[in-house]
Design a protein around this motif. Structure first.
Motif, mmCIF file in Angstrom:
data_model
loop_
_atom_site.group_PDB
_atom_site.id
_atom_site.type_symbol
_atom_site.label_atom_id
_atom_site.label_comp_id
_atom_site.label_asym_id
_atom_site.label_seq_id
_atom_site.Cartn_x
_atom_site.Cartn_y
_atom_site.Cartn_z
ATOM 1 N N VAL A 42 0.847 -1.199 0.000
ATOM 2 C CA VAL A 42 0.000 0.000 0.000
ATOM 3 C C VAL A 42 0.877 1.242 0.000
ATOM 4 O O VAL A 42 1.545 1.555 0.996
ATOM 5 C CB VAL A 42 -0.945 0.014 1.222
ATOM 6 C CG1 VAL A 42 -1.810 1.273 1.199
ATOM 7 C CG2 VAL A 42 -1.823 -1.225 1.229
ATOM 8 N N ARG A 43 0.915 1.947 -1.129
ATOM 9 C CA ARG A 43 1.632 3.230 -1.216
ATOM 10 C C ARG A 43 0.694 4.376 -0.842
ATOM 11 O O ARG A 43 1.016 5.230 -0.041
ATOM 12 C CB ARG A 43 2.148 3.450 -2.639
ATOM 13 C CG ARG A 43 3.164 2.435 -3.115
ATOM 14 C CD ARG A 43 3.803 2.921 -4.404
ATOM 15 N NE ARG A 43 2.806 3.355 -5.371
ATOM 16 C CZ ARG A 43 2.243 2.547 -6.277
ATOM 17 N NH1 ARG A 43 2.571 1.270 -6.308
ATOM 18 N NH2 ARG A 43 1.341 3.004 -7.121
ATOM 19 N N GLU A 44 -0.471 4.342 -1.471
ATOM 20 C CA GLU A 44 -1.500 5.358 -1.246
ATOM 21 C C GLU A 44 -2.823 4.623 -1.071
ATOM 22 O O GLU A 44 -3.237 3.870 -1.952
ATOM 23 C CB GLU A 44 -1.574 6.318 -2.439
ATOM 24 C CG GLU A 44 -2.631 7.394 -2.301
ATOM 25 C CD GLU A 44 -2.732 8.262 -3.542
ATOM 26 O OE1 GLU A 44 -3.589 9.151 -3.567
ATOM 27 O OE2 GLU A 44 -1.941 8.042 -4.495
ATOM 28 N N GLU A 45 -3.475 4.812 0.079
ATOM 29 C CA GLU A 45 -4.682 4.054 0.373
ATOM 30 C C GLU A 45 -5.850 4.535 -0.479
ATOM 31 O O GLU A 45 -6.236 5.700 -0.414
ATOM 32 C CB GLU A 45 -5.052 4.175 1.852
ATOM 33 C CG GLU A 45 -6.189 3.251 2.248
ATOM 34 C CD GLU A 45 -6.365 3.182 3.747
ATOM 35 O OE1 GLU A 45 -7.366 2.604 4.179
ATOM 36 O OE2 GLU A 45 -5.501 3.703 4.479
ATOM 37 N N PRO A 46 -6.427 3.658 -1.320
ATOM 38 C CA PRO A 46 -7.582 4.056 -2.129
ATOM 39 C C PRO A 46 -8.786 4.379 -1.245
ATOM 40 O O PRO A 46 -8.964 3.788 -0.179
ATOM 41 C CB PRO A 46 -7.864 2.815 -2.988
ATOM 42 C CG PRO A 46 -6.614 2.001 -2.928
ATOM 43 C CD PRO A 46 -6.019 2.269 -1.590
ATOM 44 N N LYS A 47 -9.607 5.313 -1.705
ATOM 45 C CA LYS A 47 -10.802 5.706 -0.968
ATOM 46 C C LYS A 47 -12.052 5.275 -1.724
ATOM 47 O O LYS A 47 -12.019 5.097 -2.942
ATOM 48 C CB LYS A 47 -10.818 7.225 -0.742
ATOM 49 C CG LYS A 47 -9.643 7.732 0.081
ATOM 50 C CD LYS A 47 -9.670 9.249 0.188
ATOM 51 C CE LYS A 47 -8.461 9.754 0.960
ATOM 52 N NZ LYS A 47 -8.438 11.246 1.024
ATOM 53 N N GLU A 78 -13.197 6.303 -5.492
ATOM 54 C CA GLU A 78 -12.084 6.674 -6.367
ATOM 55 C C GLU A 78 -11.897 5.636 -7.475
ATOM 56 O O GLU A 78 -12.140 4.451 -7.287
ATOM 57 C CB GLU A 78 -10.784 6.797 -5.563
ATOM 58 C CG GLU A 78 -10.720 8.021 -4.687
ATOM 59 C CD GLU A 78 -9.363 8.189 -4.026
ATOM 60 O OE1 GLU A 78 -8.986 9.340 -3.762
ATOM 61 O OE2 GLU A 78 -8.699 7.158 -3.753
ATOM 62 N N ILE A 137 -3.990 5.712 -8.500
ATOM 63 C CA ILE A 137 -5.292 6.352 -8.312
ATOM 64 C C ILE A 137 -5.540 7.318 -9.462
ATOM 65 O O ILE A 137 -4.692 8.171 -9.768
ATOM 66 C CB ILE A 137 -5.360 7.103 -6.968
ATOM 67 C CG1 ILE A 137 -4.985 6.164 -5.814
ATOM 68 C CG2 ILE A 137 -6.757 7.684 -6.759
ATOM 69 C CD1 ILE A 137 -5.869 4.947 -5.693
#
Length: 461
Positions: free
Chosen positions: A124-129, A132, A158
């Protein structure tokens, strides 16, 4: 015996929805068993409907349509893929995406894939919301449960959302910020308002499931209807025309539903209200069962595989059970308590076979706790959350903070009560080997009870 003609059937679209569901299940059932616990109650409803000859003409074309739709569901091979879709649920590394596209490496063409896909991120680099759009690259594989396909993601990114999802995401983020900035720290108000979008702690989640009230945290007809009525009332104070009022309200509801994922139950409730609004605008009366059936048909045509989603099954069966209770008994002479009890019983009876087969648990506290928690917890927390947001928008901080403290206090009382009750009265655990036979037996018992009631009440099923 006098048979009804098809023109005398008051809810042909609901009958069509049941036939369409069975048509889909007939083909999908051959391939995989998982998710087919809904076939138990549907089989008996199917037998009941065939008891009336006039329904054959309605059921046959929808049954055939279901078979055709099932045959058009693409079968995917285990291979490396690129996929773009919209996140509708999940957290940390485990997500579910829908309304996506798969890249055909042979022709470099993106093909639409309507059904959900499970995504497992390797890191996980950037947590998806929620809401999105996400691009992923990895290996797709078949799994033996809904949504039947999983992508083991090696890389992802993303993608900026479109304007509609952007607005719904802004609403979601602003409301969460408003709640937190005014002192709401408990996760429960977030779970009530957005459903399963925000996860509870494991021990609390297990306790909620053990006492049988997980459904109050699913954004459903109750939540959507509350917001619908509130928006209608606010707009009526501005002396807006009734039809324009309904159109504006349904538009605002759409953004709220999108902010929940959209959750299947929220989408079903929104579709029902949307159809109700359209029929009201053109002054065309329809039965509630007919509107529910049309909503189900639309959802199945758009995403046929959703028929084996437990969320879809529970949502439509619970609503059908409630409508059956409302149409069977004279509610005009009943007290609020009696109405609440009957509605709770109707919903729980309808979903009982699915609950037994899927979760393998049964709690004696489900109905009484539902009757207690809806007016004493769900109503004040849901409406209070909206009021905190409204007060915050108009910079009335003292009222927002007072309301937030009240919500926090109610949430803490609820949490302690549920944790305590789950220890005192645990749920009944059903051995896995007995789940499906028991679900079939429960369905048969409910079917026979239903037929007995109508035969001795002078009514026809």
């Amino acid at each position: 015996m006098k048979w009804e003609t098809s023109s005398e059937i008051s809810s042909p679209l609901f009958v069509g929805f049941i036939a369409l569901s069975l048509g889909l299940l007939t083909i999908i059932f051959i391939d995989v068993w998982s998710g087919f616990q809904i076939i138990f109650p549907l089989l008996f409803v199917f037998l009941l409907l065939f008891y009336r000859k006039a329904l054959w003409k309605i059921m046959l074309p929808f049954y055939v349509l279901g078979i055709v739709l099932a045959l058009t569901i693409p079968a995917l091979e285990s291979t490396d893929v690129e996929y773009v879709g919209i996140i509708n649920s999940g957290s940390y590394r485990y997500y579910r995406s829908s309304r996506g596209y798969l890249l055909d490496y042979e022709y470099y063409i993106w093909h639409q894939y309507k059904n959900d896909v499970e995504l497992i991120l390797s890191r996980v680099r950037e947590e998806p919301k929620i809401g999105e759009r996400i691009w992923v690259a990895g290996e797709i594989e078949r799994i033996n449960r809904y949504p039947f396909y999983r992508i083991n993601v090696q890389d992802y990114g993303i993608i900026p959302p479109d304007k509609i999802h952007y607005i719904s995401n802004i609403f979601r983020e602003n409301l969460i910020y408003s709640m937190q900035s005014n002192g709401i720290n408990s996760v429960l108000p977030f779970s009530v308002f957005f459903g399963g979008a925000i996860d509870m702690e494991r021990n609390l989640e297990e306790s909620v499931r053990n006492v049988g009230i997980s459904h109050i945290f699913a954004v459903s007809g109750l939540h959507v209807s509350l917001l619908y009525l509130l928006l209608r009332w606010i707009l009526s104070l501005l002396l807006i025309d009734r039809k324009l009022n309904m159109i504006i309200t349904i538009g605002a509801l759409g953004f709220y539903v999108l902010s929940t994922g959209p959750a299947v139950s929220a989408l079903r409730a929104f579709l029902v209200l949307l159809l109700y609004t359209l029929f009201s605008v053109i002054d065309y009366k329809q039965s509630t069962f007919n509107v529910l059936g049309l909503a189900g048909i639309i959802m199945l045509v758009v995403s046929p595989m959703i028929i084996v989603s437990v969320s879809f099954q529970l949502s439509f069966l619970a609503t059908s059970g409630i409508l059956l209770m409302v149409n069977t008994f004279d509610y005009s002479r009943m007290s609020f308590l009696k109405k609440a009890i009957l509605v709770g019983i109707g919903a729980q009876i309808a979903v009982l076979p699915i609950s037994v087969a899927t979760f393998g648990t049964f709690s004696l506290l489900t109905i009484p706790l539902t009757i207690i928690t809806v007016p004493l917890f769900v109503f004040p927390v849901y409406l209070g959350t909206l009021m905190v947001f409204i007060f915050d928008i108009f910079k009335i901080k003292p009222l927002a903070q007072i309301m937030a403290r009240g919500i926090e206090a109610i949430s803490n009382i609820f949490e302690k009560s549920v944790l305590g009750l789950s220890k005192i009265i645990p749920a009944f655990e059903i051995n896995e080997g007995w789940r499906y036979p028991l679900a079939l037996s429960v369905s048969l018992f409910l079917f026979c009870s239903f037929m007995f009631f109508f035969r001795h009440s002078g009514q026809r099923p």
